[in-house]
Scaffold this active site. Structure first.
Site, PDB file in Angstrom:
ATOM      1  N   ASP A  51       0.866  -1.166   0.000  1.00  0.00           N
ATOM      2  CA  ASP A  51       0.000   0.000   0.000  1.00  0.00           C
ATOM      3  C   ASP A  51       0.913   1.230   0.000  1.00  0.00           C
ATOM      4  OD1 ASP A  51      -2.413   1.625   0.498  1.00  0.00           O
ATOM      5  OD2 ASP A  51      -1.602   1.828   2.538  1.00  0.00           O
TER       6      ASP A  51
ATOM      7  N   ASP B 156      -0.237   5.175   0.920  1.00  0.00           N
ATOM      8  CA  ASP B 156      -0.518   6.152   1.976  1.00  0.00           C
ATOM      9  C   ASP B 156      -0.629   5.463   3.330  1.00  0.00           C
ATOM     10  OD1 ASP B 156      -1.366   8.806   0.348  1.00  0.00           O
ATOM     11  OD2 ASP B 156      -2.100   7.024  -0.676  1.00  0.00           O
TER      12      ASP B 156
ATOM     13  N   ASP C 197      -1.240  -0.815   6.104  1.00  0.00           N
ATOM     14  CA  ASP C 197      -1.346  -0.213   7.430  1.00  0.00           C
ATOM     15  C   ASP C 197      -2.752  -0.172   7.994  1.00  0.00           C
ATOM     16  OD1 ASP C 197      -2.392   3.046   7.181  1.00  0.00           O
ATOM     17  OD2 ASP C 197      -1.945   1.929   5.366  1.00  0.00           O
TER      18      ASP C 197
END
Length: 218
Positions: free
Chosen positions: A11, A13, A168
């Site tokens: 991922d 961001d 995250d």
């Protein structure tokens, strides 16, 4: 020596970069043009995870704006962000070194993000990260995460049939589950739930740990 293994897909961001300050600046530019007060960092962070259209929608709902204006404000947000996407963005500590270690060990690397792909590529270019990645899949080509389609597309573009996914958030964890892949959770990003509540193969708070976690999945 870490053995060559399956691809590692990230991922963007909240995983490789802390981009909320620039997203907040773009969102506030758009909303201030509509006569709205600016959002603070914590509020914008709570909106992150399901793409720019959702980000704008969450802002509009918070301010009670007419959703008929949603397409126009999404376009304005995308333009504002693309014009200045990295002035306030930082790479998380240890990311570059971890990417170098994984690449040197022979792991193909990819990006799977809900950020619009054009913006994702601009950000990766400006942050000097593009050369690490053999495949970049962003929003706009297939369904957004947590649908597994973008992750599956990234795996295909890497010429593989499996991967390890690193993210995250709840969205990333759900995407990995949907795709049936190992998931390594970076705990210092934008998740909203306790780390232990997310489905995961392992979790880490320091990117120096990542190559060894990847090796354990070999």
């Amino acid at each position: 020596m870490i053995p060559k293994m399956t691809p590692v897909i990230f991922d963007l961001d909240g995983t490789l970069i802390d981009s909320v300050p620039d997203l907040m600046a773009a969102l506030n530019q758009v909303f201030e043009a509509e006569g709205q007060a600016p959002f603070d960092l914590a509020t914008v962070t709570s909106f992150i995870g399901k793409g720019v259209a959702n980000l704008v929608r969450r802002g509009m709902e918070t301010r009670g704006l007419d959703m008929a204006d949603h397409p126009r404000l999404v376009a304005a947000m995308e333009a504002a962000y693309e014009a200045d996407p990295t002035s306030r963005t930082r790479i998380y500590p240890g990311v570059t070194e971890a990417l170098e270690t994984l690449a040197q060990a022979g792991h193909p690397l990819g990006i799977c993000t809900n950020k619009p792909e054009k913006a994702a590529r601009i950000v990766l270019d400006q942050m000097g990260l593009t050369p690490f990645f053999a495949a970049i899949v962003g929003g706009g080509r297939v369904a957004l995460k947590p649908d597994p389609a973008p992750l599956q597309l990234c795996i295909a573009e890497l010429g593989a049939d499996t991967a390890i996914y690193v993210g995250d958030s709840e969205v990333d964890a759900d995407t990995a589950v949907a795709a049936g892949l190992p998931f390594l959770l970076y705990t210092e990003g934008y998740r909203k739930s306790p780390a232990e509540a997310l489905p995961q193969t392992a979790r880490f708070s320091d990117f120096s740990e990542l190559p060894w976690l990847v090796a354990e999945q070999a």
